[in-house]
Scaffold this active site. Structure first.
Site, short mmCIF file in Angstrom:
data_model
loop_
_atom_site.label_atom_id
_atom_site.label_comp_id
_atom_site.label_asym_id
_atom_site.label_seq_id
_atom_site.Cartn_x
_atom_site.Cartn_y
_atom_site.Cartn_z
N HIS A 276 0.74 -1.20 -0.14
CA HIS A 276 -0.12 0.03 -0.06
C HIS A 276 0.68 1.23 0.09
O HIS A 276 1.92 1.22 0.24
CB HIS A 276 -0.91 -0.05 1.23
N GLU B 175 -2.14 -7.20 7.43
CA GLU B 175 -0.91 -7.29 8.16
C GLU B 175 -0.77 -8.02 9.30
O GLU B 175 -1.59 -8.38 9.73
CB GLU B 175 -0.34 -5.82 8.37
#
Length: 236
Positions: free
Chosen positions: A8, A81
């Site tokens: 990202h 994550e």
């Protein structure tokens, strides 16, 4: 089919060098610009679909790409994550100074789980189970590459597990940068992946050069074994 794993765009925690984990921090202005630049660099009709982690920084990055490519955008919790528990939000430099052993374990010992968080094994197993779902969906559909927007920590865990086929990464893949996986299938229909490119611009994965050494394929089943899942979570 190729799976292109994109980290990202930047967040305020990235800019301040803070642990981020599963804290749901949105893109900052730089991250928005990075996501827009990535989207503009991709060629419509070259991609089959876009997936992302459900965390906002990944979903925002993916939304720009999906809009540019006019393809579906699907969110999977398994692409999140690594859960860092009580480390979320802490300054990395200060933590390294106060707890050098814990930082070494976090980086180099996959069985280590920070308080309230996941071990590297558990995070990798969860992540690879999601990749298997993506690979199987891609096999049933188009053979075009799939873009998967996710996070630096789980990408490092995957790259270290795969090895071979590309130089082992020295550091975390950059914001807005990607790694490319080649896929193959066993005779009984099980997906296997190999690391083909590391820390490249995602558009470079549209037409990657021939690998400079034979690729080493590893089964996603091996990387998402039940024994390595949520059992390795340290209570808060």
């Amino acid at each position: 089919m190729r799976i292109v794993l994109l980290r990202h765009g930047e967040t305020a925690y990235n800019a301040a060098d803070r642990f981020q984990g599963q804290a749901d921090v949105p893109l900052n202005e730089t991250g928005i610009r990075q996501a827009q630049e990535v989207a503009r660099s991709l060629t419509p009709d070259n991609w089959g679909s876009v997936y992302s982690s459900s965390l906002s920084r990944a979903a925002q990055t993916a939304a720009y790409a999906a809009g540019r490519l006019d393809v579906p955008h699907l969110r999977l919790d398994g692409l999140r994550e690594r859960h860092l528990g009580t480390l979320d939000g802490l300054d990395r430099t200060e933590f390294a100074h106060l707890h050098p052993g814990a930082l070494r374990s976090l980086v180099a010992a996959p069985g280590y789980a920070p308080p309230g968080g996941e071990s590297g094994h558990a995070a990798r197993a969860r992540f690879c189970a999601a990749l298997r779902e993506i690979a199987e969906a891609g096999r049933r559909g188009t053979s075009r590459p799939v873009l998967v927007v996710t996070h630096g920590g789980v990408l490092n865990l995957l790259a270290r597990a795969l090895g071979g086929g590309a130089d082992a990464p020295d550091g975390m893949v950059g914001n807005g940068r990607a790694l490319c996986l080649a896929t193959a299938w066993t005779a009984d229909g099980r997906p296997r992946v190999a690391l083909r490119q590391w820390d490249v611009a995602p558009h470079e994965c549209e037409h990657p050069p021939p690998p400079f050494r034979p690729l080493t394929f590893v089964g996603l089943d091996e990387l998402s074994a039940d024994a390595l899942t949520t059992k390795e979570v340290t209570p808060t």
